[in-house]
Every structure is written in structure tokens, then in C-alpha cells.
Design an enzyme around this catalytic site. Structure first.
Site, PDB file in Angstrom:
ATOM      1  N   ASP A   1      -1.241  -4.949  -2.689  1.00 31.91           N
ATOM      2  CA  ASP A   1      -2.794  -5.439  -1.200  1.00 31.91           C
ATOM      3  C   ASP A   1      -3.860  -6.218  -2.139  1.00 31.91           C
ATOM      4  O   ASP A   1      -4.030  -6.022  -3.461  1.00 31.91           O
ATOM      5  CB  ASP A   1      -2.626  -3.902  -0.631  1.00 31.91           C
TER       6      ASP A   1
ATOM      7  N   ASP B   1      -7.115  -5.456  -0.596  1.00 31.26           N
ATOM      8  CA  ASP B   1      -9.062  -4.581   0.020  1.00 31.26           C
ATOM      9  C   ASP B   1      -8.281  -3.316  -0.413  1.00 31.26           C
ATOM     10  O   ASP B   1      -6.858  -2.746  -0.415  1.00 31.26           O
ATOM     11  CB  ASP B   1      -8.790  -4.703   1.511  1.00 31.26           C
TER      12      ASP B   1
END
Length: 256
Positions: free
Chosen positions: A23, A25
Site C-alpha cells: 500500500d 499512504d
């Protein structure tokens, strides 16, 4: 002209055994890029009417409005780029990238993120790690002729658990199937998924017993994995620093 028979042809590169999915963020970077970019605004925050216009499950649509507002406020491409480049990495993530770079023959890397292509590529380029990633799955974003950053949804899907613009499990399953074909039918030996948020739960459900989900400790993905432990086949290794992930990968490498 044919080469003489004693000239050896270059051997095909060895296939990477492991797939690592990140991922972006609050996983690669230590905050949300969508929050960080607001620092480019004159007042560094959104007006209440815009904050309150967000509809659950329609975050991409909300960010489209935010970027329109930023353009209306005169925020330039240079300002956005500067803010994104200054976002700090999560603790130990650069050490993890260093480890993966030194073992590129074993690990294939991809990003699966609900941020956007401009933020992710800008940050990875600045950090000097863009070349490590074979693929980035995220929402398209680019500047138009007027200087506005235009954001689009990644895809549409039928999963009821995920935001309307992105189901990471659909992306993971399609990528694994496509790569297996490209690799002559050879699947990855193991898949590692590194995340932090609630939308990282759906792809974690697709992992098998030899795979590992790395949720950031005490973030939503970790809490949800604990609450729904019976649903998951994969090993779960919480992390506070990228060093925790390096330690785990080293152990797996020693199992060769």
C-alpha cells in the site's frame, strides 16, 4: 550470419520467487498523501462545506472535488510536487527498500493504492526507489492544460466491501493470474502484502497459508485482522518499522 556453435547464448534471467505488494499512504509514506497535499493550500485546510460533502465509499469522487478546489485557489503543480516530495517515509521503510534492492533476483514489487499515480510516482522518484516496482496499481491522475490535477477512478467492480473505485482483491487476483501466464505457468512461491488500512483487508483474504499479511501495528488493518482472524489463511506479522518486515523476509530467505 549464425553464431558459431561454441558461443553460449545468454541465460534467461531467473524468475523472482516472491511477490511483495505495498500500500502507499501510511505504509510506504508516514501519512496520507491526500491530507499532506492540503499543505499546499493558502490556508492549509479545506472549507467545511467541502469537508462535509464526502460520502462514505465515494472517496475518489471527494478527492476529485478537492483537487478542483485547489486549482481554483491557485495552487500550482510545483507547490503540489514540493509538498508530496517532502512527505516522510514510514519508519524503516527505506531500510526495507534497501534490503529488497539487494535481493531483486528474489522479489518482484508492486504498489496497490487508492492514492493516485501522480503522488505515488512523484514520491518514489524523489526517494530513488521507483525502479524497484514492476507495476503501480492506483487511480490515474495527471495535470491538464490549465494546470489542474485531474483524478479518475481506477476501475469499477462488484465487491460490496470496497470503495466504488477500487477493490484491491480484484487487482491482486488478476495480477497473480496474469503473471502466472507470463511466467510460463509458474506461480509465485509466496505473496507478501504490506498495508495499514481497512481497504487492505479484502486483498488479505485472497492470500494463502504460505503467504504473509504485514499489517501496520495498531492501524485499522491490524485491528480488523485481529477481529476476523478465523477468515484469514495467511500468516499475520504486524510491523512498527520496515526493519520488522526485513527480519521476517530474512528468515523466509533462509528456508530456501
Amino acid at each position: 550470419m549464425t553464431a558459431p556453435p561454441n558461443v553460449m547464448q545468454a541465460a534467461a534471467p531467473q524468475q523472482q520467487r516472491f511477490l511483495v505488494l505495498f500500500d502507499f499512504d501510511e505504509t510506504i509514506i508516514n501519512e496520507s498523501s491526500d491530507d499532506a497535499v492540503l499543505r499546499a493550500l493558502p490556508g492549509q485546510q479545506l472549507p467545511d462545506w467541502l469537508k462535509n460533502s464526502y460520502r462514505e465509499g465515494h472517496y475518489n469522487e471527494h478527492m476529485q472535488k478537492v483537487l478542483v478546489y485547489m486549482a481554483e485557489q491557485g495552487v500550482s503543480k510545483d507547490s503540489i510536487q514540493s509538498v508530496v516530495e517532502k512527505i516522510p517515509p514510514s519508519p524503516g521503510l527505506m531500510n526495507l527498500f534497501q534490503y529488497l534492492q539487494s535481493h531483486q533476483q528474489d522479489f518482484e514489487l508492486a504498489v496497490v493504492s487508492d492514492a493516485n499515480m501522480y503522488f505515488i510516482e512523484t514520491w518514489l522518484e524523489r526517494a530513488g526507489v521507483r525502479h524497484l516496482f514492476r507495476k503501480i496499481f492506483t487511480n490515474p491522475a495527471s495535470f491538464d492544460a490549465t494546470g489542474r490535477l485531474v483524478l479518475l477512478p481506477f476501475h469499477s467492480h462488484l465487491c460490496s466491501c470496497c470503495p466504488d473505485n477500487m477493490c484491491k482483491q480484484v487487482i491482486l487476483r488478476e495480477y497473480l493470474a496474469g503473471r502466472q501466464k507470463e511466467r510460463g505457468g509458474a506461480p509465485f512461491q509466496r505473496v507478501f502484502y504490506i498495508g495499514d488500512g481497512a481497504n487492505d483487508i479484502c486483498p488479505s483474504l485472497a492470500l494463502g497459508p504460505r503467504d504473509t499479511a504485514f499489517p501496520r501495528r495498531d492501524f485499522p488493518m491490524h485491528r480488523l485482522l485481529q477481529a476476523q482472524a478465523a477468515k484469514f489463511k495467511a500468516n499475520v506479522v504486524p510491523w512498527v518499522s520496515g526493519e520488522d518486515i526485513v527480519d521476517c523476509l530474512k528468515k523466509i530467505m533462509e528456508e530456501r
